[in-house]
Design an enzyme around this catalytic site. Structure first.
Site, PDB file in Angstrom:
ATOM      1  N   LYS A 170       9.238   4.717   1.066  1.00 28.28           N
ATOM      2  CA  LYS A 170       8.746   4.913  -0.297  1.00 28.28           C
ATOM      3  C   LYS A 170       7.231   5.166  -0.295  1.00 28.28           C
ATOM      4  O   LYS A 170       6.723   5.990  -1.073  1.00 28.28           O
ATOM      5  CB  LYS A 170       9.067   3.687  -1.164  1.00 28.28           C
ATOM      6  CG  LYS A 170       8.545   3.781  -2.609  1.00 28.28           C
ATOM      7  CD  LYS A 170       9.094   4.986  -3.352  1.00 28.28           C
ATOM      8  CE  LYS A 170       8.476   5.157  -4.738  1.00 28.28           C
ATOM      9  NZ  LYS A 170       8.919   4.148  -5.712  1.00 28.28           N
ATOM     10  N   LYS A 238      -1.530   1.958  -7.359  1.00 32.32           N
ATOM     11  CA  LYS A 238      -1.119   0.762  -6.615  1.00 32.32           C
ATOM     12  C   LYS A 238      -0.301   1.136  -5.384  1.00 32.32           C
ATOM     13  O   LYS A 238      -0.500   0.615  -4.285  1.00 32.32           O
ATOM     14  CB  LYS A 238      -0.305  -0.148  -7.557  1.00 32.32           C
ATOM     15  CG  LYS A 238       0.272  -1.398  -6.913  1.00 32.32           C
ATOM     16  CD  LYS A 238       1.711  -1.216  -6.416  1.00 32.32           C
ATOM     17  CE  LYS A 238       2.667  -0.942  -7.572  1.00 32.32           C
ATOM     18  NZ  LYS A 238       4.081  -0.872  -7.069  1.00 32.32           N
TER      19      LYS A 238
END
Length: 292
Positions: A170, A238
């Site tokens: 990811k 983030k």
């Protein structure tokens, strides 16, 4: 099968709804009562007391904003991993650090509970359509045991390795997406400044080697300067932090990743953190003196 679903945000709610549509018994938890009500309206169940709900759950799914949120819910002083029944599975579908995914798996194993890290890609549209790409880390037999559940939420479900591997893939995904959005933003700004008709330009670019999912799914909203969030700048920023930290651990330089992380930082500094990540376009336009 009883599923406790924790986190009914932009991604989590449609994912939970798709589980309901597939016939699963979904008990939803969220900070906002409105999101729980939306799940109930779709046929789900409003969660009661979390500690009690998880004691007879078959699967616990978390879709939360960041690593500290996942840690607090699963591993903190009031964390639920220690209350899960033997044989259940905890599936974290948030985007968190690979090291936290390993930590969750170890804590789960101590309770004879299985764990998968299964972050997703595809944005809000993919969550609604049930066409997400799901990258799964964990033990192969557990992946197969829970594959039907995952396929109710995603079109591409791939076991990519052991615990933490899903989160590592990811992180790579977020690098590719951010870099592509930035490249599309630069191309659109260049074309606009050159007085080119943008819609046919995008059409021909999308049909050639430059074609990509950002052009397919995001170009129309970028051309319209519609930055309503499907995936917020602040969350992508983030995620790029997770990427750079993970790359540092294995000593791999990511110059493009570092640059696009700084561009996301600039977007945050402009106050665009709550906008869709395609708001990177605003930064390119401002650098070109064409800001709106």
């Amino acid at each position: 099968m009883k599923i406790v679903f924790i986190g009914l945000g932009t991604m989590g709610l449609p994912m939970a709804v798709n589980l309901v549509k597939a016939g699963y018994d979904v008990h939803g938890f969220n900070r906002s009562d409105a999101k729980v009500a939306a799940l109930v309206a779709a046929g789900g169940i409003a969660g009661g007391v979390l500690d009690s709900e998880v004691e007879d759950a078959d699967v616990i799914i978390t879709v939360l904003p960041d690593s500290p949120d996942v840690r607090a819910v699963l591993l903190g002083p009031d964390g639920i991993v220690g209350r899960l029944p033997e044989g259940s599975t905890v599936i974290d579908m948030s985007t968190v650090t690979p090291t936290l995914a390993v930590e969750v798996a170890q804590a789960a194993a101590a309770q004879r509970v299985s764990a998968l890290d299964a972050p997703v890609s595809g944005g809000e549209a993919g969550a609604i359509e049930g066409s997400l790409s799901i990258m799964v880390g964990g033990e192969a037999d557990v992946v197969e045991q829970r594959r039907g559940l995952l396929e109710a939420m995603g079109q591409t479900v791939v076991h990519v390795g052991g615990h933490g591997a899903g989160q590592t893939v990811k992180a790579a995904n977020q690098l590719l997406v951010a870099a592509t959005i930035q490249a599309v933003a630069e191309a659109l700004t260049f074309l606009d400044a050159s007085a080119v008709d943008l819609e046919p330009a995008v059409q021909v670019l999308a049909g050639g080697l430059a074609g990509n999912r950002i052009l397919d799914r995001k170009s129309a909203s970028m051309l319209a300067h519609d930055f309503r969030p499907g995936f917020r700048v602040e969350l992508h920023h983030k995620d790029l932090g997770i990427l750079l930290d993970a790359a540092r651990r294995v000593r791999v330089p990511l110059p493009v990743g570092a640059l696009v992380s700084q561009l996301m930082e600039s977007s945050l500094a402009r106050g665009d953190g709550a906008l869709d990540h395609t708001a990177l376009l605003r930064g390119v336009e401002q650098m070109a003196g064409r800001g709106r």
